[in-house]
Structure formats: structure tokens, C-alpha cells
Design a protein around this motif. Structure first.
Motif, PDB file in Angstrom:
ATOM      1  N   GLN A  97      12.827 -37.434  45.903  1.00  0.00           N
ATOM      2  CA  GLN A  97      13.878 -36.487  46.295  1.00  0.00           C
ATOM      3  C   GLN A  97      14.328 -35.627  45.118  1.00  0.00           C
ATOM      4  OE1 GLN A  97      15.170 -35.454  49.089  1.00  0.00           O
ATOM      5  NE2 GLN A  97      13.916 -36.808  50.355  1.00  0.00           N
ATOM      6  N   ALA A  98      14.413 -36.189  43.932  1.00  0.00           N
ATOM      7  CA  ALA A  98      14.778 -35.381  42.765  1.00  0.00           C
ATOM      8  C   ALA A  98      13.735 -34.297  42.525  1.00  0.00           C
ATOM      9  CB  ALA A  98      14.910 -36.273  41.534  1.00  0.00           C
ATOM     10  N   THR A  99      12.469 -34.619  42.754  1.00  0.00           N
ATOM     11  CA  THR A  99      11.402 -33.636  42.614  1.00  0.00           C
ATOM     12  C   THR A  99      11.563 -32.508  43.625  1.00  0.00           C
ATOM     13  OG1 THR A  99       9.868 -35.308  41.752  1.00  0.00           O
ATOM     14  CG2 THR A  99       8.890 -33.318  42.716  1.00  0.00           C
ATOM     15  N   LEU A 100      11.919 -32.857  44.853  1.00  0.00           N
ATOM     16  CA  LEU A 100      12.116 -31.836  45.884  1.00  0.00           C
ATOM     17  C   LEU A 100      13.296 -30.928  45.540  1.00  0.00           C
ATOM     18  CD1 LEU A 100      11.521 -33.983  49.114  1.00  0.00           C
ATOM     19  CD2 LEU A 100       9.921 -32.437  47.971  1.00  0.00           C
ATOM     20  N   PHE A 101      14.384 -31.511  45.051  1.00  0.00           N
ATOM     21  CA  PHE A 101      15.526 -30.692  44.630  1.00  0.00           C
ATOM     22  C   PHE A 101      15.131 -29.754  43.488  1.00  0.00           C
ATOM     23  CE2 PHE A 101      18.457 -33.830  46.681  1.00  0.00           C
ATOM     24  CZ  PHE A 101      19.237 -32.927  47.383  1.00  0.00           C
ATOM     25  N   ALA A 102      14.395 -30.287  42.516  1.00  0.00           N
ATOM     26  CA  ALA A 102      14.014 -29.474  41.370  1.00  0.00           C
ATOM     27  C   ALA A 102      13.093 -28.336  41.785  1.00  0.00           C
ATOM     28  CB  ALA A 102      13.338 -30.354  40.323  1.00  0.00           C
ATOM     29  N   ALA A 103      12.185 -28.601  42.709  1.00  0.00           N
ATOM     30  CA  ALA A 103      11.280 -27.554  43.175  1.00  0.00           C
ATOM     31  C   ALA A 103      12.037 -26.426  43.870  1.00  0.00           C
ATOM     32  CB  ALA A 103      10.235 -28.154  44.120  1.00  0.00           C
ATOM     33  N   ARG A 104      13.245 -26.738  44.360  1.00  0.00           N
ATOM     34  CA  ARG A 104      14.063 -25.733  45.036  1.00  0.00           C
ATOM     35  C   ARG A 104      15.050 -25.061  44.083  1.00  0.00           C
ATOM     36  NH1 ARG A 104      15.356 -27.985  51.036  1.00  0.00           N
ATOM     37  NH2 ARG A 104      16.879 -26.317  50.865  1.00  0.00           N
ATOM     38  N   GLY A 105      14.885 -25.283  42.795  1.00  0.00           N
ATOM     39  CA  GLY A 105      15.644 -24.510  41.827  1.00  0.00           C
ATOM     40  C   GLY A 105      16.738 -25.240  41.093  1.00  0.00           C
ATOM     41  N   TYR A 106      16.966 -26.511  41.382  1.00  0.00           N
ATOM     42  CA  TYR A 106      18.007 -27.275  40.696  1.00  0.00           C
ATOM     43  C   TYR A 106      17.450 -27.921  39.429  1.00  0.00           C
ATOM     44  CZ  TYR A 106      20.526 -27.079  45.186  1.00  0.00           C
ATOM     45  OH  TYR A 106      21.151 -26.665  46.330  1.00  0.00           O
ATOM     46  N   ASN A 107      18.279 -28.032  38.411  1.00  0.00           N
ATOM     47  CA  ASN A 107      18.003 -28.970  37.329  1.00  0.00           C
ATOM     48  C   ASN A 107      18.600 -30.310  37.732  1.00  0.00           C
ATOM     49  OD1 ASN A 107      16.652 -27.126  35.792  1.00  0.00           O
ATOM     50  ND2 ASN A 107      18.170 -27.039  34.139  1.00  0.00           N
ATOM     51  N   VAL A 108      17.823 -31.376  37.564  1.00  0.00           N
ATOM     52  CA  VAL A 108      18.218 -32.682  38.095  1.00  0.00           C
ATOM     53  C   VAL A 108      18.099 -33.744  37.011  1.00  0.00           C
ATOM     54  CG1 VAL A 108      17.816 -34.414  39.879  1.00  0.00           C
ATOM     55  CG2 VAL A 108      17.365 -31.999  40.378  1.00  0.00           C
ATOM     56  N   LEU A 109      19.095 -34.617  36.967  1.00  0.00           N
ATOM     57  CA  LEU A 109      19.026 -35.809  36.121  1.00  0.00           C
ATOM     58  C   LEU A 109      19.315 -37.019  36.999  1.00  0.00           C
ATOM     59  CD1 LEU A 109      18.967 -36.858  33.020  1.00  0.00           C
ATOM     60  CD2 LEU A 109      21.366 -37.290  33.467  1.00  0.00           C
ATOM     61  N   ALA A 110      18.370 -37.945  37.055  1.00  0.00           N
ATOM     62  CA  ALA A 110      18.582 -39.218  37.739  1.00  0.00           C
ATOM     63  C   ALA A 110      18.611 -40.317  36.685  1.00  0.00           C
ATOM     64  CB  ALA A 110      17.478 -39.480  38.753  1.00  0.00           C
ATOM     65  N   TYR A 111      19.597 -41.195  36.775  1.00  0.00           N
ATOM     66  CA  TYR A 111      19.692 -42.246  35.752  1.00  0.00           C
ATOM     67  C   TYR A 111      19.968 -43.599  36.389  1.00  0.00           C
ATOM     68  CZ  TYR A 111      24.855 -42.182  36.047  1.00  0.00           C
ATOM     69  OH  TYR A 111      26.159 -42.268  36.478  1.00  0.00           O
ATOM     70  N   THR A 112      19.587 -44.629  35.657  1.00  0.00           N
ATOM     71  CA  THR A 112      19.789 -46.002  36.103  1.00  0.00           C
ATOM     72  C   THR A 112      21.157 -46.487  35.643  1.00  0.00           C
ATOM     73  OG1 THR A 112      17.425 -46.446  35.985  1.00  0.00           O
ATOM     74  CG2 THR A 112      18.892 -48.363  36.000  1.00  0.00           C
ATOM     75  N   ALA A 113      21.963 -46.958  36.575  1.00  0.00           N
ATOM     76  CA  ALA A 113      23.309 -47.428  36.240  1.00  0.00           C
ATOM     77  C   ALA A 113      23.239 -48.577  35.234  1.00  0.00           C
ATOM     78  CB  ALA A 113      24.033 -47.866  37.506  1.00  0.00           C
ATOM     79  N   ARG A 114      24.253 -48.659  34.398  1.00  0.00           N
ATOM     80  CA  ARG A 114      24.294 -49.666  33.332  1.00  0.00           C
ATOM     81  C   ARG A 114      24.091 -51.070  33.902  1.00  0.00           C
ATOM     82  NH1 ARG A 114      28.009 -50.159  29.702  1.00  0.00           N
ATOM     83  NH2 ARG A 114      28.031 -47.912  29.357  1.00  0.00           N
TER      84      ARG A 114
END
Length: 546
Positions: free
Chosen positions: A104-121
Motif C-alpha cells: 500500500q505504501a508503494t501504491l501511495f507513492a506511485a500516486r505522488g505521495y512521499n511515504v514513510l512506514a515505520y515499525t513501532a518501538r
């Protein structure tokens, strides 16, 4: 500080809240994002990678979170200097961490968003300890946003946070504390964590066990471990509620409303971790742009196919929500009403302008002495329930996974003839002359006498066919801890909200028993609960009809 020692325990099923996700497949997808080598990937995944790599760059890395703890992360960014919206995605409650969002982050990025996904502490490759959306998690979210902004080449326009399950609670809380955030997508989320753990003062022991099992490889903070242990051991309830209050978006709703943060919720009707009513309470108090999608299934089930990269209406609306509120695209989502509900079991989608508009009127049925749900009140009867014995009336067979059976069109079948009337009280309506459209929140008022201090019951609303088999519509537990022995107790409770069509000829069945494996109960073994209906406070069931 090292975590407190954990008591060894055999994990219950499921040991994952995301049984459909394949870490190997997700890892291969991310490796291909980096290298461009799509050998062995499905054509659809290969096409997504090619599209992303043509417009943006993906890298893995670390975000410096609160207290200097390093958080595992994936970054999707464009190199052009034009203005751009940003999305931050805190991970779900799983050792997979941010990998769960890879597609899903890849799909958002392909549509023009910069995306950061991170693993919670405390999970996966991130340092620190699991604080359950505590102050450090909130600070981590802002640090992750800082990290993304610093690596964005051009001006930042608007900012969204998106999370599933655990990440959705963190997303709401970060949005309440960080004034830079414009919109939130919260999937399978909570609004009031205290109510999720203690619904009507009843401990959600199965939910807490499921959370512990799913975090078996995580590093829980001593406070987190203590709170979960206390829920299971039935101690320090007030301490747990104080802990939960700070971690509840509902506590911070004034700030979300002050800034008119746009919030999209997606939830399952038969949610067993974070029951829908506590999220509805949050939703109804929001004054900014808001939307709620309610679907068949259980925790994270309705949105799961989207995490797998398959077409999914929940994720489609999540994209539309951000496109409208972050990119200011007029895509019609603002005009479709605040609520979209999937009706059991037809799967019909019903849009409504507001939550209250689901219910057009309320039909009251009275609990009668002959086991009927009657049109008129009847006083003077008693239905006695023996405590300590389970019945075939249960919430579900398992946390989470029973919801997948519902989505697949195989909901649990309840053999109502096997419900022992000495350990459960049962009332049935007349056969429905036409389809009964239940829409909204059923309410139950019932009076009972408990011989001992402390009592618990669970009320189930079932849809019973002519052959006696039934499906569950909704339910709710209730616990009284403050009444003296042998006193009459009046319980007014809301069952979990529903959108359910009871077919013509079927009966609505109300079952009340004293025990369910999903809940902790306050009853003494072999105690009794004597249900009745005094004239001043008649016992009744209010059915919301649409």
C-alpha cells in the motif's frame, strides 16, 4: 531498564493478528523495490514495482525516535522539487512491522505521495519497548514525520497519518498532539481503550491474551506487561483505566476538533479486540470531516486483501480520503455521507449521511415470563440462570480468525436447541412477517437479583431460522461490582452496533448466560442470577430499525 519477567504461557490461537500476511512474500516485494529485479513476483506486483521505480526511490533505513531509539523504517520519496503531500504509517501490532504496509505504501507513492512506514518501538527491528501508544510512541510519530520532511526535496503541502490496528491508534494520538497533521486514516482502531478492555466493567480477557500472544517476540515495557497481567488477574482496575485514558484518542478529541482534522475510520461489526461502540463514541464526537466504513468480519479482516495487494474497497476509500484532504481532489467522497455500512449477510453497501440516520425508528419488545419477546410488558416472572457453566451461545470461536469465515460467507452456526435453559435465559420473538432491517445500536434493559456480591452476564442477539439454527447478530457483556448481595440490579446496556437483515419467517432470539470464554466474569461458582421484570422498571429490548 529490563522488562519484568514474563510468566511462561502457551499461546492461544491465533498467535498472529495478521494470519494472511506472508513475511517471505513481503520481503521479496521490498527487495525487488530496491533492486528492480522482479523475477518470481506475480505480474501485478511486478507492475507496481516498475511504476514506482519510474517516479520515485525506495530505501530502507532507521528513524531516530524518542530517547534516541532507532526505529526500523521504509522510505518512498520523489526526487523532484515540486510541492508534495506526505504520509506516515506507524506499524500494526505484529513483528512484521512496517513490512505489512509495503504494497500500500508503494501504491501511495506511485500516486505522488512521499511515504514513510515505520515499525513501532519494541516490535521487529525497532529498538525500545512496547508502550501501547504511550508518550514515547506519540513522540516517535512526530520524529518519523521530521525524518520524512527532511528527506522531501520540495515544499510539503499537507500531511496524513495512516495506520491499521495498533498503528491507527498511534496515528490518531500523534494527530492530536502534532499540529502539522491534516488527515488520518484509522483502520480497525480504538477510540476509548479503557472501554475496549473493560466493556460495561467486564474484562476482555480473550482480547488481552490475543495481544500478548501476538507480541510474544516483542519487548514489552514493564508497565505494559503489568497492565496486561492485571487485566487477566482482575486486579488494579482503576490503575488500568488511568493508563488507558492517556492512550485513548477520545481523551484528546478536543484538539482534533479544534483543528478539524479529517478522520476516516474502517471497522468490523464483529470486532473482538476493539468493539465498535467505543469507536462509534469517538466518531460521533468528531466535528471535522469524518467517514466511517463498517463491514462484515473481525479485526483487520475487511482491509486484509488490500494489505495483500488485492482490490479492496476499504483501501480504495483510504486513497480517496487522502486524495481529497491532502491533494484537494474533488473525487466525490465528501458528498457520499459520513457512514457506509455493509449489511449482514447480503453484503449490500448502504451509505448514510450520519450515524443517527441509520435508525429510522425503534421497536420495543418486552421480556415475558413464557420466554417470549412480547409487545406488552409483563411483570411477576423469574428466569433463573445458574452461573459457572458455558453454553453454545458464545461471541465467536476464535479472536480474529472467525471473522475471516464470516467474510467468506461461512458465519458460525449456533444450535439453539442445545442451549440449556437452566444455565441460560432465552426469549424469542414471533416469526418476522417481513425482513427486519436492524440498523444501529440495540439496547437492553433488564433487572436481575444476584445472591452474591459481583455478577456478570452476557447478552446475545441471534437470528434464528425455523429449524432452530441461528447466526449471531450482536452481543454485549455486563458486570456489576458494587451492589450488595441479594439486591435487585437494573442493567441498561447497549449491544454492539449492527446492520443486519433478519429474513422473513425468522425469529429474533435473546440469550443471556453467565459465562463466555471471551470475558472474565465476577460470578461465584454455582451462584444464580434471577432475571425478572418489575412493574416500575420493566425489562425490554429496543431494536433499531431502518
Amino acid at each position: 531498564m529490563t522488562p519484568a519477567p514474563r510468566t511462561p504461557r502457551t499461546p492461544a490461537t491465533p498467535v498472529s493478528l495478521y494470519p494472511e500476511l506472508d513475511s517471505t512474500a513481503l520481503g521479496a516485494f521490498v527487495t525487488a523495490l530496491e533492486s528492480g529485479d522482479v523475477t518470481g513476483l506475480a505480474p501485478a506486483r511486478a507492475a507496481e514495482i516498475a511504476e514506482l521505480r519510474s517516479v520515485a526511490v525506495f530505501t530502507r533505513g532507521k528513524v531516530t525516535g524518542a530517547d534516541g531509539d532507532l526505529l526500523d523504517a521504509g522510505l518512498w520519496r520523489h526526487t523532484g522539487a515540486q510541492p508534495r503531500p506526505l504520509i506516515v504509517m506507524p506499524s500494526p501490532w505484529t513483528g512484521l512491522g512496517w513490512l505489512a504496509y509495503a504494497v500500500q505504501a508503494t501504491l501511495f507513492a506511485a500516486r505522488g505521495y512521499n511515504v514513510l512506514a515505520y515499525t513501532a518501538r519494541g516490535f521487529g527491528g525497532s529498538e525500545g519497548q512496547v508502550e501501547v501508544a504511550g508518550p514515547l510512541d506519540i513522540a516517535d510519530g512526530s520524529r518519523a514525520l521530521d525524518h520524512l520532511i527532511e528527506r522531501t526535496a520540495g515544499p510539503v503541502t499537507k500531511i496524513g497519518f495512516l495506520g491499521d490496528s495498533y498503528g491507527s491508534g498511534i496515528s490518531q494520538l500523534v494527530a492530536a498532539h502534532d499540529t502539522r497533521i491534516d488527515a488520518v486514516v484509522a483502520l480497525s482502531s480504538w477510540g476509548d481503550l479503557g472501554e475496549a478492555f473493560y466493556e460495561n466493567s467486564t474484562r476482555h480477557v480473550a482480547a488481552v491474551r490475543a495481544l500478548l500472544d501476538a507480541a510474544a517476540k516483542a519487548r514489552l515495557s514493564p508497565q505494559t506487561q503489568s497492565v496486561f497481567d492485571n487485566v487477566l488477574a482482575n486486579r488494579d482496575i482503576q490503575g488500568t483505566l488511568r493508563w488507558a485514558e492517556a492512550r485513548s484518542p477520545f481523551t484528546h478529541i478536543k484538539e482534533l476538533n479544534r483543528r478539524q482534522v479529517a478522520v476516516f475510520y474502517a471497522h468490523a461489526w464483529h470486532e473482538t479486540l476493539f468493539p465498535s461502540n467505543q469507536t462509534l463514541k469517538m466518531f460521533n464526537e468528531l466535528t471535522g470531516p469524518k467517514r466511517l466504513a463498517l463491514s462484515i468480519g473481525d479485526h483487520s479482516g475487511p482491509e486484509m486483501t488490500g494489505l495483500l495487494g488485492l482490490p479492496n474497497r476499504i483501501w480504495t476509500d483510504a486513497h480517496r480520503w487522502f486524495d481529497h484532504h491532502l491533494k484537494e481532489i474533488d473525487n466525490g467522497i465528501a458528498d457520499e455521507g459520513q457512514v457506509l455500512s455493509e449489511v449482514m449477510w447480503s453484503k449490500t453497501l448502504e451509505p448514510r449521511p450520519t450515524w443517527p440516520s441509520l435508525t429510522e425508528h425503534v421497536h420495543r419488545l418486552h421480556l415475558a415470563g413464557g420466554g417470549e419477546l412480547a409487545e406488552q410488558p409483563e411483570a411477576g416472572w423469574t428466569a433463573t440462570v445458574l452461573c459457572g457453566v458455558d453454553t453454545p451461545a458464545t461471541v465467536a470461536d476464535t479472536v480474529v480468525t472467525s471473522g475471516y469465515a464470516e467474510i467468506a460467507g461461512r458465519p458460525k452456526i449456533y444450535p439453539t436447541a442445545d442451549i440449556d435453559r437452566t444455565v441460560a435465559a432465552v426469549w424469542a420473538s414471533a416469526p418476522a412477517p417481513e425482513t427486519t432491517r436492524l440498523r444501529g445500536t440495540p439496547k437492553l434493559r433488564v433487572t436481575y437479583r444476584a445472591a452474591n456480591p459481583g455478577s456478570t452476564f452476557v447478552a446475545y442477539l441471534l437470528d434464528m431460522a425455523a429449524d432452530g439454527t441461528a447466526h449471531i447478530v450482536t452481543h454485549a457483556p455486563y458486570t456489576d461490582l458494587g451492589s450488595p448481595p441479594d439486591s435487585l440490579i437494573s442493567a441498561d446496556i447497549e449491544l454492539q452496533a449492527t446492520a443486519y437483515d433478519v429474513p422473513r419467517g425468522h425469529r429474533i432470539l435473546l440469550v443471556i448466560d453467565s459465562r463466555d470464554p471471551f470475558y472474565g466474569d465476577a460470578n461465584l461458582p454455582r451462584a444464580t442470577l434471577a432475571f425478572t421484570s418489575p412493574e416500575p422498571t420493566p425489562s425490554y429490548l429496543d431494536l433499531p430499525l431502518g
